[in-house]
Design a protein around this motif. Structure first.
Motif, PDB file in Angstrom:
ATOM      1  N   GLU A  11       0.824  -1.207   0.000  1.00 35.90           N
ATOM      2  CA  GLU A  11       0.000   0.000   0.000  1.00 35.90           C
ATOM      3  C   GLU A  11       0.861   1.261   0.000  1.00 35.90           C
ATOM      4  O   GLU A  11       0.542   2.254  -0.648  1.00 35.90           O
ATOM      5  N   LEU A  12       1.972   1.223   0.730  1.00 33.22           N
ATOM      6  CA  LEU A  12       2.830   2.404   0.795  1.00 33.22           C
ATOM      7  C   LEU A  12       3.654   2.595  -0.470  1.00 33.22           C
ATOM      8  O   LEU A  12       3.799   3.731  -0.953  1.00 33.22           O
ATOM      9  N   PHE A  13       4.195   1.490  -1.005  1.00 38.10           N
ATOM     10  CA  PHE A  13       5.171   1.632  -2.090  1.00 38.10           C
ATOM     11  C   PHE A  13       4.761   0.936  -3.383  1.00 38.10           C
ATOM     12  O   PHE A  13       5.567   0.802  -4.303  1.00 38.10           O
ATOM     13  N   GLY A  14       3.523   0.472  -3.458  1.00 41.33           N
ATOM     14  CA  GLY A  14       3.012  -0.068  -4.704  1.00 41.33           C
ATOM     15  C   GLY A  14       2.740   1.039  -5.703  1.00 41.33           C
ATOM     16  O   GLY A  14       2.837   2.234  -5.384  1.00 41.33           O
ATOM     17  N   PRO A  15       2.363   0.695  -6.917  1.00 34.43           N
ATOM     18  CA  PRO A  15       2.159   1.710  -7.970  1.00 34.43           C
ATOM     19  C   PRO A  15       1.130   2.769  -7.608  1.00 34.43           C
ATOM     20  O   PRO A  15       1.257   3.924  -8.016  1.00 34.43           O
ATOM     21  N   ALA A  16       0.108   2.406  -6.835  1.00 33.52           N
ATOM     22  CA  ALA A  16      -0.969   3.354  -6.559  1.00 33.52           C
ATOM     23  C   ALA A  16      -0.519   4.503  -5.664  1.00 33.52           C
ATOM     24  O   ALA A  16      -0.944   5.644  -5.844  1.00 33.52           O
ATOM     25  N   HIS A  17       0.351   4.206  -4.676  1.00 32.90           N
ATOM     26  CA  HIS A  17       0.683   5.207  -3.665  1.00 32.90           C
ATOM     27  C   HIS A  17       2.169   5.532  -3.572  1.00 32.90           C
ATOM     28  O   HIS A  17       2.556   6.345  -2.727  1.00 32.90           O
ATOM     29  N   ARG A  18       3.000   4.938  -4.414  1.00 33.31           N
ATOM     30  CA  ARG A  18       4.439   5.136  -4.281  1.00 33.31           C
ATOM     31  C   ARG A  18       4.812   6.614  -4.365  1.00 33.31           C
ATOM     32  O   ARG A  18       5.572   7.144  -3.541  1.00 33.31           O
ATOM     33  N   ALA A  19       4.282   7.305  -5.361  1.00 26.35           N
ATOM     34  CA  ALA A  19       4.663   8.708  -5.561  1.00 26.35           C
ATOM     35  C   ALA A  19       4.239   9.578  -4.385  1.00 26.35           C
ATOM     36  O   ALA A  19       5.003  10.421  -3.906  1.00 26.35           O
ATOM     37  N   VAL A  20       3.003   9.376  -3.889  1.00 26.32           N
ATOM     38  CA  VAL A  20       2.544  10.226  -2.792  1.00 26.32           C
ATOM     39  C   VAL A  20       3.305   9.911  -1.505  1.00 26.32           C
ATOM     40  O   VAL A  20       3.612  10.814  -0.718  1.00 26.32           O
ATOM     41  N   THR A  21       3.658   8.630  -1.278  1.00 28.33           N
ATOM     42  CA  THR A  21       4.437   8.277  -0.092  1.00 28.33           C
ATOM     43  C   THR A  21       5.801   8.960  -0.123  1.00 28.33           C
ATOM     44  O   THR A  21       6.224   9.581   0.864  1.00 28.33           O
ATOM     45  N   VAL A  22       6.481   8.856  -1.249  1.00 34.28           N
ATOM     46  CA  VAL A  22       7.791   9.500  -1.378  1.00 34.28           C
ATOM     47  C   VAL A  22       7.643  11.013  -1.285  1.00 34.28           C
ATOM     48  O   VAL A  22       8.475  11.701  -0.671  1.00 34.28           O
ATOM     49  N   GLY A  23       6.580  11.555  -1.885  1.00 35.57           N
ATOM     50  CA  GLY A  23       6.368  12.997  -1.843  1.00 35.57           C
ATOM     51  C   GLY A  23       6.142  13.503  -0.432  1.00 35.57           C
ATOM     52  O   GLY A  23       6.674  14.555  -0.037  1.00 35.57           O
ATOM     53  N   ILE A  24       5.360  12.762   0.369  1.00 37.97           N
ATOM     54  CA  ILE A  24       5.127  13.146   1.764  1.00 37.97           C
ATOM     55  C   ILE A  24       6.434  13.128   2.548  1.00 37.97           C
ATOM     56  O   ILE A  24       6.751  14.058   3.298  1.00 37.97           O
ATOM     57  N   VAL A  25       7.203  12.052   2.389  1.00 39.11           N
ATOM     58  CA  VAL A  25       8.476  11.929   3.109  1.00 39.11           C
ATOM     59  C   VAL A  25       9.420  13.055   2.714  1.00 39.11           C
ATOM     60  O   VAL A  25      10.082  13.669   3.567  1.00 39.11           O
ATOM     61  N   LEU A  26       9.486  13.360   1.416  1.00 38.47           N
ATOM     62  CA  LEU A  26      10.374  14.427   0.955  1.00 38.47           C
ATOM     63  C   LEU A  26       9.920  15.780   1.481  1.00 38.47           C
ATOM     64  O   LEU A  26      10.750  16.614   1.885  1.00 38.47           O
ATOM     65  N   THR A  27       8.609  16.015   1.514  1.00 37.90           N
ATOM     66  CA  THR A  27       8.088  17.290   2.025  1.00 37.90           C
ATOM     67  C   THR A  27       8.467  17.496   3.488  1.00 37.90           C
ATOM     68  O   THR A  27       8.965  18.563   3.879  1.00 37.90           O
ATOM     69  N   ILE A  28       8.238  16.476   4.316  1.00 38.10           N
ATOM     70  CA  ILE A  28       8.575  16.601   5.731  1.00 38.10           C
ATOM     71  C   ILE A  28      10.088  16.707   5.917  1.00 38.10           C
ATOM     72  O   ILE A  28      10.575  17.450   6.785  1.00 38.10           O
ATOM     73  N   SER A  29      10.851  15.974   5.100  1.00 36.59           N
ATOM     74  CA  SER A  29      12.312  16.053   5.198  1.00 36.59           C
ATOM     75  C   SER A  29      12.818  17.449   4.866  1.00 36.59           C
ATOM     76  O   SER A  29      13.765  17.943   5.494  1.00 36.59           O
ATOM     77  N   LEU A  30      12.186  18.099   3.887  1.00 37.98           N
ATOM     78  CA  LEU A  30      12.573  19.471   3.541  1.00 37.98           C
ATOM     79  C   LEU A  30      12.353  20.415   4.716  1.00 37.98           C
ATOM     80  O   LEU A  30      13.215  21.240   5.045  1.00 37.98           O
ATOM     81  N   ILE A  31      11.185  20.300   5.347  1.00 41.53           N
ATOM     82  CA  ILE A  31      10.904  21.141   6.513  1.00 41.53           C
ATOM     83  C   ILE A  31      11.921  20.871   7.615  1.00 41.53           C
ATOM     84  O   ILE A  31      12.410  21.793   8.284  1.00 41.53           O
ATOM     85  N   ALA A  32      12.263  19.585   7.793  1.00 33.09           N
ATOM     86  CA  ALA A  32      13.225  19.223   8.839  1.00 33.09           C
ATOM     87  C   ALA A  32      14.621  19.755   8.522  1.00 33.09           C
ATOM     88  O   ALA A  32      15.312  20.288   9.404  1.00 33.09           O
ATOM     89  N   PHE A  33      15.068  19.599   7.268  1.00 32.92           N
ATOM     90  CA  PHE A  33      16.391  20.105   6.889  1.00 32.92           C
ATOM     91  C   PHE A  33      16.461  21.614   7.086  1.00 32.92           C
ATOM     92  O   PHE A  33      17.472  22.149   7.560  1.00 32.92           O
ATOM     93  N   GLU A  34      15.388  22.303   6.721  1.00 28.97           N
ATOM     94  CA  GLU A  34      15.381  23.755   6.893  1.00 28.97           C
ATOM     95  C   GLU A  34      15.468  24.116   8.370  1.00 28.97           C
ATOM     96  O   GLU A  34      16.230  25.001   8.769  1.00 28.97           O
ATOM     97  N   ALA A  35      14.695  23.393   9.208  1.00 31.39           N
ATOM     98  CA  ALA A  35      14.709  23.684  10.637  1.00 31.39           C
ATOM     99  C   ALA A  35      16.081  23.427  11.250  1.00 31.39           C
ATOM    100  O   ALA A  35      16.576  24.226  12.058  1.00 31.39           O
ATOM    101  N   SER A 150      11.640  10.739   8.685  1.00 32.76           N
ATOM    102  CA  SER A 150      11.952  11.910   7.855  1.00 32.76           C
ATOM    103  C   SER A 150      12.708  12.979   8.628  1.00 32.76           C
ATOM    104  O   SER A 150      13.346  13.854   8.036  1.00 32.76           O
ATOM    105  N   TRP A 151      12.637  12.937   9.971  1.00 29.29           N
ATOM    106  CA  TRP A 151      13.355  13.900  10.793  1.00 29.29           C
ATOM    107  C   TRP A 151      14.727  13.395  11.227  1.00 29.29           C
ATOM    108  O   TRP A 151      15.564  14.189  11.665  1.00 29.29           O
ATOM    109  N   VAL A 152      14.967  12.086  11.101  1.00 30.55           N
ATOM    110  CA  VAL A 152      16.212  11.533  11.646  1.00 30.55           C
ATOM    111  C   VAL A 152      17.417  11.975  10.826  1.00 30.55           C
ATOM    112  O   VAL A 152      18.397  12.504  11.368  1.00 30.55           O
ATOM    113  N   LEU A 153      17.371  11.752   9.517  1.00 26.90           N
ATOM    114  CA  LEU A 153      18.520  12.134   8.680  1.00 26.90           C
ATOM    115  C   LEU A 153      18.811  13.631   8.762  1.00 26.90           C
ATOM    116  O   LEU A 153      19.973  14.025   8.929  1.00 26.90           O
TER     117      LEU A 153
END
Length: 447
Positions: A11-35, A150-153
């Protein structure tokens, strides 16, 4: 391995949701890197654009606008769905990065920080609402584990990378270097977000005074953050006044049962207030104890925080692979670990047994990994479709406000007591918060 793991992974990484899962993780990671990065670059930034007297204002501008963005996004999502915050939020965040990165003076830099904070608040709420819409109940613990990861790295490499970029190039690139990643995050999330519609059913109940209360809370947390930089004399009075005003404003912007931790969403939001205030305040002041009381270098004093981040990630990943476990039970275990871990920090702040800092942060970090994800899951479980936005904004406001209040109170203690007295008193109080959270945990269980 449980029998639900393959379907959750699909469900997380199959074709239906892979892009949105990665997009969510990248979005939160961006906020974390900025912080993580901005705090490292701030001394160079202020030396270039302002003076030490303006040091707090880039942080104040970000925090205040985050409060407003969080409240408004919650209201919008309940009425119209999360599409606008998730599409406009990255654009505003990227615009804020550009404005800050290209700033020749402090004024446009502060404007950029306002845009970043407003967008960050809206994105945080939008992501929670999107999780409620896109992912099944069984997959949500794993999604929240990914958000924690997403906050660890960023926590591990954000400060040294930002320091290297600032020293080698310029603080401007700490902001500008993230802009291309914003574009990628938007492209990944866009397909899933474009088709979202407004929630079905009855519109959400009116909440009079919500916007004025959000603005009041923003003003109060700004005053608290500014005064906590040097809480002596008149500023100490500002700290006390800001806490009182903030409490009055929060009555409007949080669910009615939050102060009493009533069963259901009130206990969930109260739990986030308690666990965030306890853990993050301890993280803020532990390096001070290790440097001033034990004579550690800044690098060494930061190493227990890395251990805490790793413990958080490991525990969050563990719970994400076990969606069948009752979240209220995991929450009780999490609060217990936070309480024990913080209790081990008390002798460290007295000036004894400094290596207990590593054990204490490892335990309390693991407790956060269980507590934070469990509270996020329980928040969605206690929310009707038309309340997800409001409740999502409430738990995030609880995070933001509790940290501002308890960090500010810690600064006030340091203004009137020596560190070897002020810090043990503070940490003992934080242990009390965790014990209180342990007591209210059963009230969060699902009916």
């Amino acid at each position: 391995m449980t029998t639900t793991e393959p379907s959750v992974r699909e469900e997380l990484f199959g074709p239906a949701h892979r892009a949105v899962t990665v997009g969510i993780v990248l979005t939160i990671s961006l906020i974390a890197f900025e912080a993580m990065g901005v705090g490292t670059a701030m001394p160079a930034l202020v030396a270039d654009l302002g003076s030490v007297e303006t040091y707090a204002w880039p942080f104040v501008a970000f925090i205040a606008s985050t409060v407003v963005g969080t409240v408004l996004a919650g209201r919008w999502c309940d009425r119209h769905g999360p599409r606008l915050p998730l599409l406009v939020g990255p654009v505003l965040f990227g615009g804020g990065l550009l404005l800050a990165g290209l700033s020749p003076s402090m004024t446009p830099l502060l404007a950029g920080r306002v845009l970043q904070g407003f967008a960050s608040g809206g994105l945080g709420v939008g992501v929670y609402v999107l999780i409620a819409v896109v992912y099944s109940r069984a997959a949500r613990p794993a999604v929240f584990a990914l958000l924690s990861a997403s906050w660890v790295l960023p926590s591990l490499i954000g400060p040294p990378v930002a320091g290297f970029v600032t020293d080698r190039f310029s603080w401007h690139w700490v902001f500008l270097g993230l802009v291309p990643l914003v574009v990628v995050a938007v492209l990944l999330v866009l397909p899933a977000v474009a088709g979202l519609s407004a929630p079905e059913g009855e519109p959400p109940a009116a909440r009079p005074g919500l916007v004025p209360a959000a603005l009041t809370a923003a003003a109060a947390v700004s005053a608290l953050t500014w005064a906590a930089e040097d809480p002596r004399g008149g500023r100490l009075a500002v700290v006390v006044g800001a806490v009182v005003v903030l409490g009055l404003a929060l009555v409007r912007v949080l669910p009615a049962g939050t102060p009493r931790a009533t069963a259901g969403i009130g206990a969930v939001v109260a739990g986030r207030w308690l666990v965030s205030g306890a853990f993050f305040t301890a993280n803020a002041y532990l390096p001070l104890a290790l440097t001033t009381t034990h004579g550690w270098s800044l690098t060494a004093a930061g190493s227990p925080l890395i251990v805490g981040s790793l413990g958080w990630s490991a525990a969050s990943t563990w719970q994400g692979r076990r969606p069948h476990l009752p979240r209220a039970t995991l929450l009780r275990v999490g609060f217990a670990l936070v309480a024990v871990g913080l209790a081990l920090l008390v002798p460290v702040t007295f000036g004894a047994v400094p290596w207990l800092a590593f054990v204490g942060l490892a335990l309390s970090g693991a407790g956060m990994g269980l507590s934070y994800s469990s509270l996020s899951f329980l928040m969605l479980a206690h929310s009707e479709q038309q309340e997800v936005g409001f409740h999502s904004s409430s738990v995030q406001l609880a995070d933001q406000m509790s940290q501002a209040v308890f960090v500010g109170l810690g600064g006030a203690l340091l203004a009137v007591l020596v560190p070897t007295v002020a810090l043990p008193v503070l940490v003992a109080g934080l242990v009390g918060l965790a014990v209180l959270g342990l007591g209210i945990s059963p009230r969060t269980r699902e009916a």
